[in-house]
Design a protein around this motif. Structure first.
Motif, mmCIF file in Angstrom:
data_model
loop_
_atom_site.group_PDB
_atom_site.id
_atom_site.type_symbol
_atom_site.label_atom_id
_atom_site.label_comp_id
_atom_site.label_asym_id
_atom_site.label_seq_id
_atom_site.Cartn_x
_atom_site.Cartn_y
_atom_site.Cartn_z
ATOM 1 N N SER A 25 -6.942 0.323 -51.579
ATOM 2 C CA SER A 25 -6.910 0.604 -50.138
ATOM 3 C C SER A 25 -7.401 -0.603 -49.333
ATOM 4 N N ARG A 28 -4.598 -3.176 -49.160
ATOM 5 C CA ARG A 28 -3.615 -2.793 -48.137
ATOM 6 C C ARG A 28 -4.177 -3.041 -46.738
ATOM 7 N N ALA A 29 -5.448 -2.671 -46.550
ATOM 8 C CA ALA A 29 -6.064 -2.789 -45.232
ATOM 9 C C ALA A 29 -6.069 -4.243 -44.741
ATOM 10 N N ARG A 31 -4.212 -6.671 -45.815
ATOM 11 C CA ARG A 31 -2.839 -7.187 -45.709
ATOM 12 C C ARG A 31 -2.182 -6.785 -44.386
ATOM 13 N N THR A 32 -2.446 -5.562 -43.932
ATOM 14 C CA THR A 32 -1.841 -5.132 -42.660
ATOM 15 C C THR A 32 -2.339 -5.992 -41.506
ATOM 16 N N MET A 33 -3.502 -6.592 -41.674
ATOM 17 C CA MET A 33 -4.066 -7.397 -40.601
ATOM 18 C C MET A 33 -3.850 -8.899 -40.818
ATOM 19 N N GLY A 34 -3.032 -9.247 -41.829
ATOM 20 C CA GLY A 34 -2.646 -10.640 -41.995
ATOM 21 C C GLY A 34 -3.542 -11.450 -42.920
ATOM 22 N N ALA A 55 -2.740 0.244 -53.144
ATOM 23 C CA ALA A 55 -2.421 -1.025 -52.483
ATOM 24 C C ALA A 55 -1.083 -0.917 -51.755
ATOM 25 N N ALA A 58 0.925 -4.143 -51.380
ATOM 26 C CA ALA A 58 0.264 -5.398 -50.984
ATOM 27 C C ALA A 58 0.147 -6.271 -52.232
ATOM 28 N N GLN A 156 -11.161 -2.027 -43.324
ATOM 29 C CA GLN A 156 -10.097 -1.948 -42.314
ATOM 30 C C GLN A 156 -10.634 -2.265 -40.920
ATOM 31 N N TYR A 160 -9.392 -5.416 -38.833
ATOM 32 C CA TYR A 160 -8.767 -5.118 -37.542
ATOM 33 C C TYR A 160 -9.454 -5.880 -36.409
ATOM 34 N N ARG A 163 -8.572 -9.508 -36.569
ATOM 35 C CA ARG A 163 -7.218 -9.785 -36.082
ATOM 36 C C ARG A 163 -7.140 -9.660 -34.562
#
Lengths: 254, 254
Positions: A25, A28-29, A31-34, A55, A58, A156, A160, A163
């Protein structure tokens, strides 16, 4: 150069993680934010199918995970480390809010420094000797009577916040309220005339004064800032109501 | 009064959630940030041991979960709904950043309005007709090539942002958009039903598919955030148009 180009300078370090799902998790977290760099210090189980499942694709993060025996190894090359901690303890470190921590981290990265975010075990958090390897402590401001975020949730939130700061305080420009521009005053005026006529035709007023009702309806439709396309729909509806009224009138006369 | 006292005015609504674990994680996420109201619309499995496990002791949230068959029920009493969406679609709703959404939500709550955060299914997100029940769309600014946050992570980010704003020094300025509070979701739903019936009665569709037009009209009227008094005026207009259609129909039969 944009602040987003600084992303490779950041790493997320999970220390003695118990649940492999949290590792996936977290991957993934970030990765969503770059972000792509995840380092693990003595995870209880890794690799693990649950980590892979959570993941959720990711793969670049998971494929490049760094595995370390101690925190010092995991921090190699980094010059600024921020430790997440829910509790204030007898640790002589500055305690920062997430936004303060992110501001300092970004400033360090802008100077070319590598920055680490350090997260402790799910139940016990970071040990004092692990916090002692950090330069500041970050506390996510949860409520006092239920303060413990899930590990990957804390990751996350920090990813976040980072980012958001890299995207700049101000978001591009105010987003338009609608995809289509609102109709101009003249078209609105024709719309109100049609509305008034239609209300008359369907005998809406029944002897009441139409002024108040028209003012009220104007207020409503002005607020909606309708597009020309929306105006056309309403003109169509009014026309049909009028058609019915005309047919009804003929019926009355017949 | 502190902005934190507004917490009970906020609810988090999860629509058609597939994984019960995400429900539990979401309960924990909102609880850490001081919120307690979680509403579920047609969850695939609930209650479920995995949900309970991942709630990690957020018993007050889990014990008070609202279970609903449709989104309209879940929104009862709320006047401002923000739908989370990763994708920009052909939905004519203002698209806000989390912070912009939080600012508007807090301003609404400061006026005494109930506010809902609406989260769609893990894989498919919110359907257009669900978004059509919302007043604005919030997009968490993830990277384009890996944009999908886990559901409970998205809940955590929004709950965190909301708490951060509530901890901020001042309540946002809350100039009322209207003199009167907007009608709640249930009254709006009755309004749309009447509108649809009226369009049918006056033969507006003429063989065209009514779905598109209803979505378009919903967007328009959601944007206007109408008061109950305004709703009554429009109900009156619709009733007269229907009366004319009925008379016209009798005329046709005569």
């Amino acid at each position: 150069m944009s602040a987003l180009d600084l992303a490779p300078l950041f790493r997320f370090v999970l220390v003695r993680t118990s649940h492999p799902g949290n590792i996936g998790s977290a991957a993934r977290a970030i990765r969503t934010m770059g972000f792509t760099r995840l380092d693990l210090v003595s995870p209880h189980r890794f690799p693990d199918p649950e980590a892979t499942a959570l993941a959720a694709g990711a793969d670049d993060v998971m494929g490049a995970v760094g595995l370390h025996e101690g925190l010092v190894d995991a921090l190699a090359g980094s010059t600024f480390a921020l430790g997440l901690s829910a509790r204030r303890r007898g640790v002589n470190l500055p305690e920062l809010s997430p936004r303060e921590g992110v501001a300092q981290a970004l400033a360090a990265a802008a100077r070319g420094e590598q920055v680490a975010w350090v997260f402790g075990n799910e139940r016990t958090g970071l040990e004092n000797e692990e916090l002692a390897r950090c330069h500041a402590m970050v506390r996510i401001p949860s409520v006092e009577d239920f303060s413990s975020l899930n590990l990957s949730q804390a990751v996350q939130v920090m990813a976040y916040e980072l980012r958001m700061a890299m995207l700049g305080d101000e978001l591009p420009e105010a987003p338009p309220l609608h995809e289509e521009p609102p109709a101009d005053a003249e078209k609105m005026e024709r719309f109100y005339e049609h509305l008034a006529q239609m209300l008359d035709d369907i005998d809406f007023h029944k002897g009441r004064t139409p002024t108040t009702i028209m003012l009220r309806l104007r207020k409503l439709f002005q607020r909606a800032q309708m597009s020309e396309r929306e105006l056309r729909v309403l003109h169509g509806i009014f026309a049909d109501a009028q058609r019915m009224a005309m047919l009804a009138g003929q019926s009355g006369r017949d």
